[in-house]
Design an enzyme around this catalytic site. Structure first.
Site, PDB file in Angstrom:
ATOM      1  N   HIS A  99       1.011  -1.166  -0.163  1.00 37.87           N
ATOM      2  CA  HIS A  99      -0.128   0.096  -0.055  1.00 37.87           C
ATOM      3  C   HIS A  99       0.972   1.224  -0.039  1.00 37.87           C
ATOM      4  CE1 HIS A  99      -3.252   2.960   0.772  1.00 37.87           C
ATOM      5  NE2 HIS A  99      -3.286   2.445   2.033  1.00 37.87           N
ATOM      6  N   HIS A 116      -2.772  -1.855 -10.316  1.00 37.80           N
ATOM      7  CA  HIS A 116      -3.531  -1.111  -9.063  1.00 37.80           C
ATOM      8  C   HIS A 116      -4.693  -1.839  -9.168  1.00 37.80           C
ATOM      9  CE1 HIS A 116      -6.157   1.884  -6.876  1.00 37.80           C
ATOM     10  NE2 HIS A 116      -4.850   2.320  -6.654  1.00 37.80           N
ATOM     11  N   ASP A 145       2.577   5.698  -7.252  1.00 32.20           N
ATOM     12  CA  ASP A 145       3.917   5.556  -6.852  1.00 32.20           C
ATOM     13  C   ASP A 145       5.251   5.625  -7.595  1.00 32.20           C
ATOM     14  OD1 ASP A 145       2.245   3.946  -4.373  1.00 32.20           O
ATOM     15  OD2 ASP A 145       3.854   5.273  -3.894  1.00 32.20           O
TER      16      ASP A 145
HETATM   17  C1  SDX Z   1      -1.225   2.500  -3.506  1.00 33.28           C
HETATM   18  O1  SDX Z   1      -5.904   1.009  -3.095  1.00 33.28           O
HETATM   19  C2  SDX Z   1      -5.410   2.338  -3.221  1.00 33.28           C
HETATM   20  O2  SDX Z   1      -6.317   3.089  -3.808  1.00 33.28           O
HETATM   21  C3  SDX Z   1      -4.065   2.180  -3.102  1.00 33.28           C
HETATM   22  C4  SDX Z   1      -3.389   3.451  -3.519  1.00 33.28           C
HETATM   23  C5  SDX Z   1      -4.051   4.907  -2.677  1.00 33.28           C
HETATM   24  O3  SDX Z   1      -3.925   5.979  -3.043  1.00 33.28           O
HETATM   25  O4  SDX Z   1      -4.218   4.684  -1.595  1.00 33.28           O
HETATM   26  O5  SDX Z   1      -3.723   3.900  -4.860  1.00 33.28           O
HETATM   27  C6  SDX Z   1      -1.898   3.596  -3.171  1.00 33.28           C
HETATM   28  O6  SDX Z   1      -1.388   1.440  -2.924  1.00 33.28           O
HETATM   29  C7  SDX Z   1      -0.703   2.209  -4.973  1.00 33.28           C
HETATM   30  C8  SDX Z   1      -0.229   0.915  -5.254  1.00 33.28           C
HETATM   31  C9  SDX Z   1       1.244   0.770  -4.632  1.00 33.28           C
HETATM   32  N1  SDX Z   1       1.742  -0.765  -4.810  1.00 33.28           N
HETATM   33  C10 SDX Z   1       2.501  -1.061  -5.579  1.00 33.28           C
HETATM   34  O7  SDX Z   1       2.841  -0.379  -6.826  1.00 33.28           O
HETATM   35  C11 SDX Z   1       3.076  -2.340  -5.479  1.00 33.28           C
HETATM   36  C12 SDX Z   1       3.231  -3.271  -6.978  1.00 33.28           C
HETATM   37  N2  SDX Z   1       1.889  -3.297  -7.362  1.00 33.28           N
HETATM   38  C13 SDX Z   1       0.935  -4.655  -6.914  1.00 33.28           C
HETATM   39  O8  SDX Z   1       1.520  -5.173  -5.779  1.00 33.28           O
HETATM   40  C14 SDX Z   1      -0.135  -4.790  -7.295  1.00 33.28           C
HETATM   41  O9  SDX Z   1      -0.504  -4.081  -8.662  1.00 33.28           O
HETATM   42  C15 SDX Z   1      -1.263  -4.188  -6.259  1.00 33.28           C
HETATM   43  C16 SDX Z   1      -1.142  -4.710  -4.988  1.00 33.28           C
HETATM   44  C17 SDX Z   1      -1.231  -2.703  -6.337  1.00 33.28           C
HETATM   45  C18 SDX Z   1      -2.735  -4.492  -6.765  1.00 33.28           C
HETATM   46  O10 SDX Z   1      -2.695  -5.865  -6.970  1.00 33.28           O
HETATM   47  P1  SDX Z   1      -4.016  -6.826  -7.272  1.00 33.28           P
HETATM   48  O11 SDX Z   1      -5.331  -5.989  -7.746  1.00 33.28           O
HETATM   49  O12 SDX Z   1      -4.291  -7.541  -6.148  1.00 33.28           O
HETATM   50  O13 SDX Z   1      -3.690  -7.702  -8.436  1.00 33.28           O
HETATM   51  P2  SDX Z   1      -3.119  -8.989  -8.356  1.00 33.28           P
HETATM   52  O14 SDX Z   1      -1.950  -8.972  -7.423  1.00 33.28           O
HETATM   53  O15 SDX Z   1      -4.023  -9.797  -8.334  1.00 33.28           O
HETATM   54  O16 SDX Z   1      -2.246  -9.161  -9.757  1.00 33.28           O
HETATM   55  C19 SDX Z   1      -2.932  -9.546 -11.163  1.00 33.28           C
HETATM   56  C20 SDX Z   1      -1.835  -9.735 -12.075  1.00 33.28           C
HETATM   57  C21 SDX Z   1      -0.820 -10.840 -11.384  1.00 33.28           C
HETATM   58  O17 SDX Z   1      -0.426 -11.718 -12.696  1.00 33.28           O
HETATM   59  P3  SDX Z   1      -0.698 -13.105 -12.712  1.00 33.28           P
HETATM   60  O18 SDX Z   1       0.007 -13.761 -11.453  1.00 33.28           O
HETATM   61  O19 SDX Z   1      -2.071 -13.451 -12.308  1.00 33.28           O
HETATM   62  O20 SDX Z   1      -0.124 -13.680 -13.877  1.00 33.28           O
HETATM   63  O21 SDX Z   1      -1.092  -8.735 -12.272  1.00 33.28           O
HETATM   64  C22 SDX Z   1       0.229  -8.867 -11.923  1.00 33.28           C
HETATM   65  C23 SDX Z   1       0.180 -10.220 -10.917  1.00 33.28           C
HETATM   66  O22 SDX Z   1       1.536 -10.855 -11.039  1.00 33.28           O
HETATM   67  N3  SDX Z   1       0.787  -7.925 -11.552  1.00 33.28           N
HETATM   68  C24 SDX Z   1       2.333  -7.529 -11.421  1.00 33.28           C
HETATM   69  C25 SDX Z   1       2.018  -6.189 -10.559  1.00 33.28           C
HETATM   70  N4  SDX Z   1       0.997  -5.722 -10.393  1.00 33.28           N
HETATM   71  C26 SDX Z   1       0.144  -6.753 -10.728  1.00 33.28           C
HETATM   72  N5  SDX Z   1       3.232  -7.948 -11.986  1.00 33.28           N
HETATM   73  C27 SDX Z   1       4.467  -7.393 -11.793  1.00 33.28           C
HETATM   74  N6  SDX Z   1       4.459  -6.170 -11.240  1.00 33.28           N
HETATM   75  C28 SDX Z   1       3.262  -5.619 -10.415  1.00 33.28           C
HETATM   76  N7  SDX Z   1       3.422  -4.518  -9.877  1.00 33.28           N
END
Ligand code: SDX
Length: 376
Positions: free
Chosen positions: A222, A261, A312
Site C-alpha cells: 500500500h 492497481h 507511486d
Molecule cells: C497504492 O487502493 C488504493 O487506492 C491504493 C493507492 C492509494 O492511493 O491509496 O492507490 C496507493 O497503494 C498504489 C499501489 C502501490 N503498490 C505497488 O505499486 C506495489 C506493486 N503493485 C502490485 O502489488 C499490485 O498491482 C497491487 C497490489 C497494487 C494490486 O494488486 P491486485 O489488484 O491484487 O492484482 P494482483 O496481485 O491480483 O495481480 C494481477 C496480475 C498478476 O499476474 P498473474 O500472477 O495473474 O499472472 O497482475 C500481476 C500479478 O502478478 N501484477 C504485477 C504487478 N501488479 C500486478 N506484476 C508485476 N508487477 C506488478 N506491480
C-alpha cells in the site's frame, strides 16, 4: 451458518458503503474529490483548499480558506511531552513507526478529541496540521539537530519541506510538493482509509482511527512502493540496463513497484500528473536521470505485462529531487492522506454502521474435548 456466497478475498469489488468524498473511475482512469476532477484540482488548487473540500464537501471562499490556513498554522506545535518522546526514539526507528507512536501519544495529551464517539473537524485540522511537525522534528532529532520552530506564513507544503530539509523551499519546490499532497489526499476505500472507517464504525475516536490508518499504510503493498521504485532505479543505474533488469525481475515473478492497481485498469491519473512534475522539477534541477530511467522502465513493463503506472511510480523521483530522504516518502503520503482519513471518519460518524463482515467457516465441527492427560 450464513447463506453460502462467493468469498470475495480482499473484498475485491465489494461495495461496502456510500460516500460523497471520492470517486474512482478505474476503467476511464478518472479520480474525483467531491465532484472535482483531480486534474483541475492539481492544476488550480492547493492542499489546504482540497482538505477543506474533503472535510466540508465544497470548495472554500477566500475568507474560509484564509481562516483554514491560519487555523492549521496555529495547530502545528507539539506538546512538550510528545517532543520528548520523539527525542527518545532510536535514530534508526522506522519513521512510520514513529508517526504512529506520536499520534497515539498525542491522543493521551489531547483527551478532548479522544473520547469514544468524539470526532470533529477541529480534530481533523489538528492532526493534519501536526503531522509535518512530527515528521520534521523526528528527522532533525535523529540527525542530532533541534526541531525547527514553525513559521505561520508558510503554506502546508512549504512548512513540510522546511521541517524536513531545514531550508526554505523555492516557489517551484513548494508547488511540486503541494501538488503531490493534493494527489495523495484521498482515494476512496483504499486499505488505510478502510482501516480508519472500521475503527470509527465502533465509535472509537479520531486519533485511534488515524493510528489504525498509519499502521495500515506502512504495509509495502500500500504505502512504501515509491521507496522501492527508487531502489529499483539505483539497481538499474543507466537507461540502457532498464530492459535487462526489469525483464529479469518479471521472469522471477517479482512485482515491479509503482505498477498495477486494484481499481485502475488504465493509467492512474495521478501518475500522469506526477510524470509531468518529475520532468519539470528534473529540468529545474538539471537532473533528468530519474525521469529518463522511469520512462524506460515504463516502456518495458507495459510491453511485457501490459501494466500501467500508479501513483507511486514518479512520486519518489519528485521527493528525491526536493531533498526528501527515501524513508520519509511513506510518511509524506500519510501527511497528505490524513485529510482523507479524517474526512472518511467524519462521514462514518454521520451515518454510522458497525463494519463487521463475516467469514465462511471451513474448520471442523463437533470435535469431542479430551482432557490433556489423554492426549498423548
Ligand atoms: C497504492 O487502493 C488504493 O487506492 C491504493 C493507492 C492509494 O492511493 O491509496 O492507490 C496507493 O497503494 C498504489 C499501489 C502501490 N503498490 C505497488 O505499486 C506495489 C506493486 N503493485 C502490485 O502489488 C499490485 O498491482 C497491487 C497490489 C497494487 C494490486 O494488486 P491486485 O489488484 O491484487 O492484482 P494482483 O496481485 O491480483 O495481480 C494481477 C496480475 C498478476 O499476474 P498473474 O500472477 O495473474 O499472472 O497482475 C500481476 C500479478 O502478478 N501484477 C504485477 C504487478 N501488479 C500486478 N506484476 C508485476 N508487477 C506488478 N506491480
Amino acid at each position: 451458518m450464513p447463506e453460502p456466497q462467493d468469498v470475495q478475498r480482499g473484498l475485491e469489488d465489494v461495495v461496502a458503503l456510500e460516500s460523497r468524498i471520492c470517486y474512482i473511475d478505474g476503467k476511464g482512469g478518472r479520480l474525483i474529490y467531491d465532484g472535482y476532477d483531480i486534474r483541475d484540482l492539481a492544476a488550480h488548487s492547493t492542499f489546504e483548499e482540497v482538505a477543506y473540500l474533503l472535510w466540508y464537501g465544497q470548495l472554500p471562499t477566500t475568507n474560509q480558506l484564509d481562516e483554514l490556513r491560519k487555523r492549521l498554522a496555529s495547530l502545528r506545535e507539539l506538546p512538550a511531552p510528545v517532543l520528548r518522546i520523539l527525542a527518545e526514539m532510536p535514530k534508526e526507528a522506522l519513521p512510520m513507526d514513529v508517526l504512529r507512536t506520536a499520534v497515539s501519544a498525542l491522543a493521551v495529551f489531547e483527551p478532548d478529541e479522544t473520547k469514544p464517539g468524539e470526532a470533529s473537524i477541529g480534530g481533523a485540522q489538528r492532526l493534519t496540521a501536526v503531522l509535518p511537525t512530527i515528521l520534521g522534528s523526528f528527522h532533525r532529532l535523529r540527525q542530532g539537530l533541534s526541531p525547527l520552530v514553525q513559521r505561520p506564513e508558510l503554506s502546508h507544503a512549504a512548512w513540510l519541506l522546511r521541517a524536513i530539509r531545514g531550508t526554505d523551499a523555492n516557489q517551484l519546490e513548494a508547488r511540486a510538493l503541494d501538488v503531490a499532497l493534493i494527489l495523495h489526499a484521498d482515494h476512496e476505500l483504499n486499505a488505510s482509509t478502510f482501516a480508519a472507517r472500521v475503527t470509527a464504525s465502533t465509535l472509537s475516536d479520531l486519533y485511534s482511527s488515524v493510528t489504525s490508518a498509519i499502521g495500515t499504510l506502512k504495509g509495502p503493498l500500500h504505502g512504501g512502493a515509491n521507496e522501492r521504485v527508487m531502489e529499483l532505479l539505483e539497481e538499474i543505474g543507466t537507461p540502457d540496463r532498464a530492459e535487462e533488469v526489469v525483464r529479469a525481475k518479471l521472469a522471477r515473478h517479482e512485482r515491479i513497484m509503482g505498477f498495477g492497481h486494484r481499481v485502475y485498469k488504465v493509467e492512474d491519473p495521478r501518475a500522469t500528473i506526477l510524470r509531468d512534475w518529475s520532468k519539470k522539477v528534473g529540468e529545474a534541477k538539471g537532473n533528468l536521470r530519474y525521469y529518463d530511467l522511469l520512462r524506460q522502465v515504463e516502456g518495458v513493463v507495459h510491453r511485457e505485462k501490459g501494466l500501467y503506472p500508479n501513483v507511486d511510480l514518479y512520486s519518489g523521483s519528485v521527493y528525491t529531487l526536493l531533498g526528501i530522504p527515501k524513508d520519509l516518502f511513506t510518511p509524506v503520503f500519510a501527511v497528505s492522506r490524513v485529510a482523507g482519513w479524517t474526512a472518511h471518519v467524519l462521514e462514518e460518524y454521520q451515518d454510522l454502521r458497525l463494519i463487521r463482515p463475516t467469514a465462511r467457516y471451513v474448520g471442523p465441527v463437533d470435535l469431542v474435548y479430551r482432557p490433556i492427560a489423554e492426549r498423548g
